[in-house]
Design a protein around this motif. Structure first.
Motif, PDB file in Angstrom:
ATOM      1  N   GLU A 176       0.824  -1.212   0.000  1.00  0.00           N
ATOM      2  CA  GLU A 176       0.000   0.000   0.000  1.00  0.00           C
ATOM      3  C   GLU A 176       0.857   1.260   0.000  1.00  0.00           C
ATOM      4  O   GLU A 176       0.649   2.181  -0.788  1.00  0.00           O
ATOM      5  CB  GLU A 176      -0.916  -0.029   1.231  1.00  0.00           C
ATOM      6  CG  GLU A 176      -1.751   1.223   1.435  1.00  0.00           C
ATOM      7  CD  GLU A 176      -1.054   2.284   2.279  1.00  0.00           C
ATOM      8  OE1 GLU A 176      -1.319   3.480   2.055  1.00  0.00           O
ATOM      9  OE2 GLU A 176      -0.209   1.914   3.121  1.00  0.00           O
ATOM     10  N   VAL A 177       1.873   1.299   0.882  1.00  0.00           N
ATOM     11  CA  VAL A 177       2.675   2.515   0.993  1.00  0.00           C
ATOM     12  C   VAL A 177       3.594   2.688  -0.205  1.00  0.00           C
ATOM     13  O   VAL A 177       3.954   3.818  -0.566  1.00  0.00           O
ATOM     14  CB  VAL A 177       3.482   2.500   2.320  1.00  0.00           C
ATOM     15  CG1 VAL A 177       4.697   1.592   2.235  1.00  0.00           C
ATOM     16  CG2 VAL A 177       3.913   3.908   2.705  1.00  0.00           C
ATOM     17  N   SER A 178       3.966   1.600  -0.865  1.00  0.00           N
ATOM     18  CA  SER A 178       4.888   1.672  -2.001  1.00  0.00           C
ATOM     19  C   SER A 178       4.189   2.050  -3.299  1.00  0.00           C
ATOM     20  O   SER A 178       4.857   2.338  -4.291  1.00  0.00           O
ATOM     21  CB  SER A 178       5.601   0.323  -2.191  1.00  0.00           C
ATOM     22  OG  SER A 178       6.314  -0.037  -1.035  1.00  0.00           O
ATOM     23  N   THR A 179       2.871   2.030  -3.302  1.00  0.00           N
ATOM     24  CA  THR A 179       2.125   2.357  -4.523  1.00  0.00           C
ATOM     25  C   THR A 179       1.538   3.757  -4.394  1.00  0.00           C
ATOM     26  O   THR A 179       2.209   4.747  -4.641  1.00  0.00           O
ATOM     27  CB  THR A 179       1.053   1.294  -4.793  1.00  0.00           C
ATOM     28  OG1 THR A 179       0.289   1.060  -3.582  1.00  0.00           O
ATOM     29  CG2 THR A 179       1.689  -0.033  -5.216  1.00  0.00           C
TER      30      THR A 179
ATOM     31  N   GLY B  12       0.101   4.935  -1.471  1.00  0.00           N
ATOM     32  CA  GLY B  12       0.100   5.401  -0.087  1.00  0.00           C
ATOM     33  C   GLY B  12       1.072   6.530   0.196  1.00  0.00           C
ATOM     34  O   GLY B  12       0.702   7.560   0.773  1.00  0.00           O
ATOM     35  N   GLN B  13       2.344   6.374  -0.214  1.00  0.00           N
ATOM     36  CA  GLN B  13       3.336   7.392   0.115  1.00  0.00           C
ATOM     37  C   GLN B  13       3.092   8.730  -0.589  1.00  0.00           C
ATOM     38  O   GLN B  13       3.254   9.782   0.039  1.00  0.00           O
ATOM     39  CB  GLN B  13       4.749   6.871  -0.179  1.00  0.00           C
ATOM     40  CG  GLN B  13       5.866   7.735   0.376  1.00  0.00           C
ATOM     41  CD  GLN B  13       5.868   7.816   1.903  1.00  0.00           C
ATOM     42  OE1 GLN B  13       5.138   7.102   2.587  1.00  0.00           O
ATOM     43  NE2 GLN B  13       6.684   8.701   2.437  1.00  0.00           N
ATOM     44  N   PRO B  14       2.712   8.758  -1.874  1.00  0.00           N
ATOM     45  CA  PRO B  14       2.380  10.055  -2.474  1.00  0.00           C
ATOM     46  C   PRO B  14       1.258  10.794  -1.727  1.00  0.00           C
ATOM     47  O   PRO B  14       1.351  12.006  -1.507  1.00  0.00           O
ATOM     48  CB  PRO B  14       1.947   9.675  -3.898  1.00  0.00           C
ATOM     49  CG  PRO B  14       2.708   8.434  -4.189  1.00  0.00           C
ATOM     50  CD  PRO B  14       2.748   7.689  -2.897  1.00  0.00           C
ATOM     51  N   PHE B  15       0.194  10.070  -1.333  1.00  0.00           N
ATOM     52  CA  PHE B  15      -0.856  10.699  -0.529  1.00  0.00           C
ATOM     53  C   PHE B  15      -0.274  11.220   0.792  1.00  0.00           C
ATOM     54  O   PHE B  15      -0.606  12.322   1.245  1.00  0.00           O
ATOM     55  CB  PHE B  15      -1.969   9.694  -0.223  1.00  0.00           C
ATOM     56  CG  PHE B  15      -2.979   9.520  -1.328  1.00  0.00           C
ATOM     57  CD1 PHE B  15      -3.620  10.608  -1.882  1.00  0.00           C
ATOM     58  CD2 PHE B  15      -3.294   8.255  -1.810  1.00  0.00           C
ATOM     59  CE1 PHE B  15      -4.565  10.455  -2.894  1.00  0.00           C
ATOM     60  CE2 PHE B  15      -4.227   8.082  -2.816  1.00  0.00           C
ATOM     61  CZ  PHE B  15      -4.864   9.187  -3.367  1.00  0.00           C
ATOM     62  N   GLU B  16       0.590  10.410   1.416  1.00  0.00           N
ATOM     63  CA  GLU B  16       1.194  10.771   2.701  1.00  0.00           C
ATOM     64  C   GLU B  16       2.047  12.028   2.577  1.00  0.00           C
ATOM     65  O   GLU B  16       1.977  12.934   3.425  1.00  0.00           O
ATOM     66  CB  GLU B  16       2.044   9.601   3.212  1.00  0.00           C
ATOM     67  CG  GLU B  16       2.786   9.867   4.514  1.00  0.00           C
ATOM     68  CD  GLU B  16       1.883   9.823   5.722  1.00  0.00           C
ATOM     69  OE1 GLU B  16       2.244  10.457   6.732  1.00  0.00           O
ATOM     70  OE2 GLU B  16       0.822   9.165   5.673  1.00  0.00           O
ATOM     71  N   VAL B  17       2.850  12.119   1.526  1.00  0.00           N
ATOM     72  CA  VAL B  17       3.740  13.265   1.339  1.00  0.00           C
ATOM     73  C   VAL B  17       2.942  14.547   1.125  1.00  0.00           C
ATOM     74  O   VAL B  17       3.221  15.583   1.739  1.00  0.00           O
ATOM     75  CB  VAL B  17       4.705  13.015   0.157  1.00  0.00           C
ATOM     76  CG1 VAL B  17       5.442  14.298  -0.231  1.00  0.00           C
ATOM     77  CG2 VAL B  17       5.716  11.930   0.518  1.00  0.00           C
TER      78      VAL B  17
ATOM     79  N   PRO C 187      14.226   4.293   4.200  1.00  0.00           N
ATOM     80  CA  PRO C 187      13.673   3.049   4.758  1.00  0.00           C
ATOM     81  C   PRO C 187      12.471   3.250   5.671  1.00  0.00           C
ATOM     82  O   PRO C 187      11.851   2.282   6.074  1.00  0.00           O
ATOM     83  CB  PRO C 187      14.853   2.512   5.571  1.00  0.00           C
ATOM     84  CG  PRO C 187      15.470   3.766   6.135  1.00  0.00           C
ATOM     85  CD  PRO C 187      15.295   4.825   5.064  1.00  0.00           C
ATOM     86  N   TRP C 188      12.148   4.543   6.013  1.00  0.00           N
ATOM     87  CA  TRP C 188      11.230   4.777   7.132  1.00  0.00           C
ATOM     88  C   TRP C 188       9.827   4.240   6.890  1.00  0.00           C
ATOM     89  O   TRP C 188       9.259   3.565   7.756  1.00  0.00           O
ATOM     90  CB  TRP C 188      11.194   6.272   7.463  1.00  0.00           C
ATOM     91  CG  TRP C 188      12.571   6.831   7.568  1.00  0.00           C
ATOM     92  CD1 TRP C 188      13.144   7.786   6.774  1.00  0.00           C
ATOM     93  CD2 TRP C 188      13.591   6.423   8.485  1.00  0.00           C
ATOM     94  NE1 TRP C 188      14.447   8.002   7.137  1.00  0.00           N
ATOM     95  CE2 TRP C 188      14.754   7.174   8.184  1.00  0.00           C
ATOM     96  CE3 TRP C 188      13.655   5.491   9.512  1.00  0.00           C
ATOM     97  CZ2 TRP C 188      15.940   7.036   8.875  1.00  0.00           C
ATOM     98  CZ3 TRP C 188      14.838   5.345  10.219  1.00  0.00           C
ATOM     99  CH2 TRP C 188      15.965   6.107   9.899  1.00  0.00           C
ATOM    100  N   ALA C 189       9.249   4.542   5.733  1.00  0.00           N
ATOM    101  CA  ALA C 189       7.882   4.076   5.482  1.00  0.00           C
ATOM    102  C   ALA C 189       7.849   2.554   5.351  1.00  0.00           C
ATOM    103  O   ALA C 189       6.878   1.913   5.770  1.00  0.00           O
ATOM    104  CB  ALA C 189       7.322   4.722   4.221  1.00  0.00           C
ATOM    105  N   TRP C 190       8.903   1.967   4.772  1.00  0.00           N
ATOM    106  CA  TRP C 190       8.964   0.507   4.671  1.00  0.00           C
ATOM    107  C   TRP C 190       9.082  -0.136   6.043  1.00  0.00           C
ATOM    108  O   TRP C 190       8.440  -1.147   6.319  1.00  0.00           O
ATOM    109  CB  TRP C 190      10.131   0.094   3.773  1.00  0.00           C
ATOM    110  CG  TRP C 190       9.793   0.126   2.312  1.00  0.00           C
ATOM    111  CD1 TRP C 190       8.619   0.508   1.741  1.00  0.00           C
ATOM    112  CD2 TRP C 190      10.658  -0.247   1.235  1.00  0.00           C
ATOM    113  NE1 TRP C 190       8.680   0.413   0.377  1.00  0.00           N
ATOM    114  CE2 TRP C 190       9.915  -0.046   0.036  1.00  0.00           C
ATOM    115  CE3 TRP C 190      11.969  -0.702   1.154  1.00  0.00           C
ATOM    116  CZ2 TRP C 190      10.460  -0.314  -1.218  1.00  0.00           C
ATOM    117  CZ3 TRP C 190      12.517  -0.960  -0.099  1.00  0.00           C
ATOM    118  CH2 TRP C 190      11.762  -0.779  -1.270  1.00  0.00           C
TER     119      TRP C 190
END
Length: 309
Positions: free
Chosen positions: A39-42, A44-49, A84-87
């Motif tokens: 989720e975070v690698s697809t 998720g992270q752009p939304f988070e940023v 590495p943090w989100a992973w």
């Protein structure tokens, strides 16, 4: 005289469906971690940023946030803090959430609580467990990654900033904002699981044992994810507490209350809801992955175990 004895037939006891505990094996916990890492690698992270940028820069619109994020590093700018943090965060908190929420959900249903309340309790305890076991340091480092261009030394690396914070404040400094994280996660997953389960009950109607269709389960997760964003003020407070921005009027030692006061003074009531739109997108996507995906995986392994029995 014959005495007629009338036998009053007692009503048959209402049979309640057996409460089935979804299997949560070590393999299943690893799969829960894998779901959240995916989720975070697809998306998720752009939304988070973008959400974090808007919460830290409360005057920026979505369009401005997208432009500034892209200017910081192109497409890679939307994945700041992923490695590495989100992973690390995703691979640990996914397993913690899946295990804890499943166990609490089962215990609550055995105690007689409804499906909705059991889901809420499972989400609350799972969210708190996430915050205090895996998320404090990781959310701090992700926020540093997104906001370090606002620190006095713009050339300082994330590691350097973390080291400086550790030197000044120790482990407590690296977990700054964890109380806000715990409140956010508690209300996040309590709302997500609880609302998703209630929505499932609405779809089932009077037939509480009916198996939901894939579309109904997806819709339930999406509704739970979107409505769970009512707690956006906690997210804005968390980001401000962990932000590297420096200002003359910014309190030196921020806590939940002083941070909330500072945000209100600077941005008014609406400042607490900056970044809510990308967060709704993130929350819907995350809840679909973890509630719909998690339930699907647990059911799959449960069926496999039954077949082997």
């Amino acid at each position: 005289m014959a005495t007629s004895i009338e036998s009053s037939a007692s009503p048959a006891p209402v049979s309640r469906p057996a409460i089935e505990k979804k299997s949560v094996s070590f393999q299943n916990i690893l799969l829960g971690a894998a779901i959240q890492t995916f989720e975070v690698s697809t998306l998720g992270q752009p939304f988070e940023v973008v959400k974090t940028h808007m919460a830290a820069n409360r005057g920026d619109s979505i369009a401005t946030s997208l432009k500034k994020t892209y200017a910081r590093g192109g497409i890679a700018g939307f994945y700041q803090g992923l490695i590495p943090w989100a992973w690390i965060e995703a691979s640990t908190k996914g397993g913690v959430l899946l295990f804890t929420s499943s166990e609490v959900d089962y215990r609550a249903r055995v105690a007689g609580f409804s499906h909705g309340w059991a889901g809420l309790f499972g989400g609350v305890v799972g969210g708190v467990a996430q915050a205090y076991t895996t998320m404090g340091f990781c959310t701090f480092m992700k926020t540093v990654e997104v906001t370090r261009h606002k620190s006095p030394d713009t050339n300082a690396s994330t590691w350097r900033i973390a080291y400086d914070v550790f030197q000044r404040e120790g482990i407590r400094g690296l977990n700054r904002g964890v109380s806000a994280v715990a409140l956010r996660q508690m209300t996040n997953w309590g709302s997500r699981f609880g609302i998703a389960r209630v929505t499932e009950s609405v779809f089932r109607g009077k037939d509480s044992s009916r198996k939901l269709t894939t579309a109904e389960r997806l819709a339930s997760s999406a509704v739970g994810g979107a409505l769970a964003c009512w707690n956006q003020p906690l997210e804005v407070i968390r980001v401000e507490m962990q932000s590297q921005a420096k200002a003359a009027d910014r309190p030196a030692n921020l806590n939940l209350f002083s941070t909330a006061r500072y945000i209100y003074q600077k941005s008014g009531f609406l400042g607490f809801y900056r970044g809510v739109t990308p967060r709704i997108g993130l929350s819907v996507y995350l809840t679909v992955c973890m509630v719909f995906g998690g339930d699907s995986i647990k059911a799959y392994f449960n069926d496999k175990q039954k077949q082997r029995a």
